[in-house]
Motif scaffolding. Structure first.
Motif, PDB file in Angstrom:
ATOM      1  N   UNK A  79       0.854  -1.189   0.000  1.00  0.00           N
ATOM      2  CA  UNK A  79       0.000   0.000   0.000  1.00  0.00           C
ATOM      3  C   UNK A  79       0.890   1.239   0.000  1.00  0.00           C
ATOM      4  N   UNK A  80       0.655   2.131  -0.924  1.00  0.00           N
ATOM      5  CA  UNK A  80       1.444   3.348  -1.032  1.00  0.00           C
ATOM      6  C   UNK A  80       0.567   4.557  -0.802  1.00  0.00           C
ATOM      7  N   UNK A  81       1.152   5.593  -0.238  1.00  0.00           N
ATOM      8  CA  UNK A  81       0.420   6.847  -0.106  1.00  0.00           C
ATOM      9  C   UNK A  81       0.157   7.414  -1.496  1.00  0.00           C
ATOM     10  N   UNK A  82      -0.959   8.129  -1.636  1.00  0.00           N
ATOM     11  CA  UNK A  82      -1.351   8.595  -2.965  1.00  0.00           C
ATOM     12  C   UNK A  82      -0.366   9.608  -3.532  1.00  0.00           C
ATOM     13  N   UNK A  83       0.521  10.185  -2.677  1.00  0.00           N
ATOM     14  CA  UNK A  83       1.477  11.153  -3.201  1.00  0.00           C
ATOM     15  C   UNK A  83       2.742  10.484  -3.708  1.00  0.00           C
ATOM     16  N   UNK A  84       2.857   9.141  -3.634  1.00  0.00           N
ATOM     17  CA  UNK A  84       4.019   8.439  -4.142  1.00  0.00           C
ATOM     18  C   UNK A  84       4.161   8.686  -5.634  1.00  0.00           C
TER      19      UNK A  84
ATOM     20  N   UNK B 142      -3.458   4.081  -8.068  1.00  0.00           N
ATOM     21  CA  UNK B 142      -2.347   4.909  -7.598  1.00  0.00           C
ATOM     22  C   UNK B 142      -2.743   5.758  -6.392  1.00  0.00           C
ATOM     23  N   UNK B 143      -3.983   6.226  -6.398  1.00  0.00           N
ATOM     24  CA  UNK B 143      -4.454   7.076  -5.304  1.00  0.00           C
ATOM     25  C   UNK B 143      -5.130   6.282  -4.189  1.00  0.00           C
ATOM     26  N   UNK B 144      -5.075   4.952  -4.287  1.00  0.00           N
ATOM     27  CA  UNK B 144      -5.699   4.072  -3.287  1.00  0.00           C
ATOM     28  C   UNK B 144      -7.187   4.385  -3.098  1.00  0.00           C
ATOM     29  N   UNK B 145      -7.877   4.588  -4.225  1.00  0.00           N
ATOM     30  CA  UNK B 145      -9.304   4.884  -4.196  1.00  0.00           C
ATOM     31  C   UNK B 145     -10.105   3.655  -4.598  1.00  0.00           C
ATOM     32  N   UNK B 146     -11.384   3.691  -4.274  1.00  0.00           N
ATOM     33  CA  UNK B 146     -12.268   2.556  -4.504  1.00  0.00           C
ATOM     34  C   UNK B 146     -12.521   2.335  -5.996  1.00  0.00           C
TER      35      UNK B 146
END
Length: 330
Positions: free
Chosen positions: A3-8, A319-323
């Motif tokens: 899991x990466x933060x969306x700002x990666x 990339x933004x870890x969104x649904x």
């Protein structure tokens, strides 16, 4: 899956065999493709490497795994796997394979003694090089696909694309038909989505089919077809004989017109004659696999829907870890 933060930082690659779809996806995202190099050696071997730094990044690689025109399915698979391995070796924090057409997905269970289960073997290959997630479009069997991989899987569908197209036809009566019993679930999902869009009942049906040693038999249509626009839905067309048998069964049952909705238009040798057959009025496919039909009359019957916007939105949300829920159909 990591899991990466969306700002990666993100990197989007498209291997040469899928360059056009990769460019279209990058354009839909508003991003640029990352640079890479592919080299061929005299003995038939090859290599691919990223030219932009990928250390600590969230990397995506687009490669659709159909046969031809210049590389075999095995060539494309091998190049993709090696490139993913190179990205992991170069320090990519997460690598997602975006594979619009997943090869070897049709053999997801044993139908003969000692049969291979290639879907599971493909899963092992992706895992062996460190793939964190695999995104595929309209896989042959979504359940088998998800169970074959231990990394994250995303099974996208063309249903929403086909619903939008069908809604523009303005026909009064539709029936969604599967060309074989195995595709009934896919047809059901399209029918339900079309009912929700048009706010009226949609007919349903399937065509009996048996395949053994490459010989196909069975042409009985069970369900609704009389006086309807029949939409035959399938994941792929190879030679087209299965779709044509289903269309002819629908015509005998009284269908007013027949359209084929097929995600992956492989269009192997012999398919042009099937496409030209008047029993199917139009073939609606996506550009997940480039359409290769030389016959002009047959090609004119094929409508191509772009998948780049769907791939782009999926990549953006990953990339933004969104649904992803509204991009999928269950």
């Amino acid at each position: 899956m990591a899991e990466l933060a969306c700002h990666s930082e993100m990197r989007l690659f498209a291997l040469n065999a899928t360059a056009d779809l990769g460019k279209a996806t990058a354009q839909a995202l508003g991003w640029s493709l990352a640079a890479h190099e592919e080299r061929e050696f005299e003995d038939g071997e090859h290599k691919a490497r990223p030219l932009d730094s990928v250390r600590g990044t969230d990397a995506y690689v687009i490669q659709t795994l159909h046969n031809g025109p210049n590389q075999s399915v095995n060539d494309k698979l091998c190049r993709l796997l090696f490139f993913i391995g190179a990205l992991k070796d170069c320090g990519a924090a997460r690598v997602t394979a975006v594979v619009p057409y997943l090869c070897y997905a049709r053999k997801d269970r044993r139908t003969k003694l000692n049969d291979p289960v290639t879907t599971r073997y493909i899963g092992s290959l992706f895992e062996a090089v460190g793939t964190d997630a695999v995104v595929a479009l309209e896989v042959h069997n979504p359940v088998a696909f998800e169970n074959a991989f231990r990394c994250r899987t995303v099974a996208l569908t063309s249903t929403t694309l086909f619903v939008k197209f069908a809604a523009q036809l303005m026909d009064e009566s539709f029936s969604v038909v599967s060309p074989d019993p195995g595709g009934v679930k896919r047809a059901q999902l399209l029918r339900e989505a079309l009912e929700a869009t048009l706010h009226r009942p949609i007919g349903k049906g399937y065509v009996d089919k048996h395949r053994s040693a490459g010989v196909v038999s069975g042409d009985l249509l069970v369900g609704d077809a009389a006086d309807a626009t029949v939409l035959i839905i399938d994941d792929l067309i190879s030679t087209g004989t299965t779709l044509l048998r289903a269309a002819q069964a629908a015509r005998r049952a009284g269908a007013r017109r027949v359209l084929a909705f097929v995600t992956h238009g492989l269009f192997m040798p012999g398919s042009a004659e099937v496409v030209a057959n008047p029993d199917i009025e139009q073939f609606v496919v996506t550009d997940a696999v480039p359409v290769r039909i030389d016959d002009a009359a047959a090609r004119a019957k094929v409508k191509v829907l772009p998948v780049a916007p769907l791939l782009a939105e999926t990549i953006r949300r990953l990339h933004e870890n969104r649904d992803l829920a509204d991009l999928l159909v269950f």
